[in-house]
Motif scaffolding. Sequence first.
Motif, PDB file in Angstrom:
ATOM      1  N   ARG A 122      -0.335   5.734  -7.245  1.00 33.10           N
ATOM      2  CA  ARG A 122      -0.330   5.897  -5.800  1.00 33.10           C
ATOM      3  C   ARG A 122      -1.403   6.896  -5.423  1.00 33.10           C
ATOM      4  O   ARG A 122      -1.406   8.022  -5.903  1.00 33.10           O
ATOM      5  CB  ARG A 122       1.029   6.402  -5.330  1.00 33.10           C
ATOM      6  CG  ARG A 122       1.063   6.693  -3.850  1.00 33.10           C
ATOM      7  CD  ARG A 122       2.442   7.185  -3.449  1.00 33.10           C
ATOM      8  NE  ARG A 122       2.405   7.621  -2.077  1.00 33.10           N
ATOM      9  CZ  ARG A 122       2.369   8.880  -1.686  1.00 33.10           C
ATOM     10  NH1 ARG A 122       2.367   9.835  -2.588  1.00 33.10           N
ATOM     11  NH2 ARG A 122       2.332   9.203  -0.426  1.00 33.10           N
ATOM     12  N   GLU A 149       5.557   4.511   3.041  1.00 29.15           N
ATOM     13  CA  GLU A 149       4.808   3.649   2.135  1.00 29.15           C
ATOM     14  C   GLU A 149       5.808   2.984   1.204  1.00 29.15           C
ATOM     15  O   GLU A 149       6.637   3.650   0.601  1.00 29.15           O
ATOM     16  CB  GLU A 149       3.816   4.462   1.316  1.00 29.15           C
ATOM     17  CG  GLU A 149       2.776   5.164   2.149  1.00 29.15           C
ATOM     18  CD  GLU A 149       1.945   6.090   1.315  1.00 29.15           C
ATOM     19  OE1 GLU A 149       0.938   5.618   0.753  1.00 29.15           O
ATOM     20  OE2 GLU A 149       2.313   7.271   1.212  1.00 29.15           O
ATOM     21  N   TYR A 169       6.462   0.448  -2.111  1.00 26.97           N
ATOM     22  CA  TYR A 169       5.909  -0.150  -3.323  1.00 26.97           C
ATOM     23  C   TYR A 169       6.983  -1.059  -3.890  1.00 26.97           C
ATOM     24  O   TYR A 169       8.109  -0.627  -4.144  1.00 26.97           O
ATOM     25  CB  TYR A 169       5.519   0.930  -4.330  1.00 26.97           C
ATOM     26  CG  TYR A 169       5.058   0.376  -5.653  1.00 26.97           C
ATOM     27  CD1 TYR A 169       3.800  -0.212  -5.784  1.00 26.97           C
ATOM     28  CD2 TYR A 169       5.874   0.423  -6.762  1.00 26.97           C
ATOM     29  CE1 TYR A 169       3.377  -0.728  -6.984  1.00 26.97           C
ATOM     30  CE2 TYR A 169       5.459  -0.091  -7.981  1.00 26.97           C
ATOM     31  CZ  TYR A 169       4.218  -0.663  -8.086  1.00 26.97           C
ATOM     32  OH  TYR A 169       3.798  -1.183  -9.274  1.00 26.97           O
ATOM     33  N   LYS A 203       2.056  -3.454  -1.974  1.00 27.11           N
ATOM     34  CA  LYS A 203       2.199  -2.144  -1.349  1.00 27.11           C
ATOM     35  C   LYS A 203       1.881  -2.300   0.124  1.00 27.11           C
ATOM     36  O   LYS A 203       0.999  -3.073   0.486  1.00 27.11           O
ATOM     37  CB  LYS A 203       1.213  -1.142  -1.940  1.00 27.11           C
ATOM     38  CG  LYS A 203       1.346  -0.901  -3.402  1.00 27.11           C
ATOM     39  CD  LYS A 203       0.239   0.022  -3.865  1.00 27.11           C
ATOM     40  CE  LYS A 203       0.182   0.059  -5.375  1.00 27.11           C
ATOM     41  NZ  LYS A 203      -0.909   0.859  -5.872  1.00 27.11           N
ATOM     42  N   SER A 253       2.051   0.208   4.005  1.00 27.93           N
ATOM     43  CA  SER A 253       2.442   1.445   4.675  1.00 27.93           C
ATOM     44  C   SER A 253       2.511   1.200   6.158  1.00 27.93           C
ATOM     45  O   SER A 253       1.771   0.366   6.709  1.00 27.93           O
ATOM     46  CB  SER A 253       1.446   2.565   4.358  1.00 27.93           C
ATOM     47  OG  SER A 253       0.172   2.260   4.868  1.00 27.93           O
TER      48      SER A 253
END
Length: 190
Positions: free
Chosen positions: A32, A162, A164, A181, A183
Motif C-alpha cells: 500500500r 481505502e 483492498y 483496490k 479509495s
Amino acid sequence: MKKIILKTTYGAQWKVYILVLVTVCLTSCASRKRQEDTVKVEVGFNATVVNEPYETKNSDLSTFNRYNLLHMLNIYDKDIDTIMMNFKNKNELIITYVEEIGSIHKTESAIFKGKFKKDGSFQIFLEKRRLQVPPVIPVLYNQVHIDKVMMSMTKDGNLLLENYYKREGSVLIIGGGNTFKYSQKFKIID
C-alpha cells in the motif's frame, strides 16, 4: 550436421523445479502506497460523516461501482444519509446511524476492531482467511480471502477510506483470482 544432445542429471531437474516454485511463491505480493494528501487519524476522532462519497479512485474502472460508507464496511440494505463515527479506544471504531423505517427511527451501532498503523491510518480487516497445504510453502493448495479497509483523514479535513480486496487460490502451480483496490472520500459535517 552434428546433433547437440543436452544431458541433465536427476539433481539438476529438481533444482529447476525448486527455483520455479520459490519464484512463484515469492512474486505474489501487494503493498500500500500512502496517499500524499492524508494526515493521521487520532484516537479522539469523533465526527458525523455523509454516507455517499464525493470522490472515487479505483484500480479497475470497468467493473467498479460507487459504494457508500456502510457498503465499504459490509453493512448493506440501509438507506442512511449520515453516520456518526468515533473511537471507543485505540483498537475499536464505533459507527452509529439512524435508520428511518416509515415514521419509526431506529438507532443502530456497529463496532469494528482494528489497529493504527505507522502511517497514521486505522486498518480494519473485514475478512482475513488463508488456507495453505502444506502450511509453510503452499505447494499443493492455497486459498486467500482478504477484505480490509484503511481509514485516514485528508488534509482538507474529510474522511478517506481505502479498500483492498483479494480472492485467489491455486492448486499445484495453476492459480487464479482477483484483486482490486479503490479509495473514496467522504465529507465530514462536523
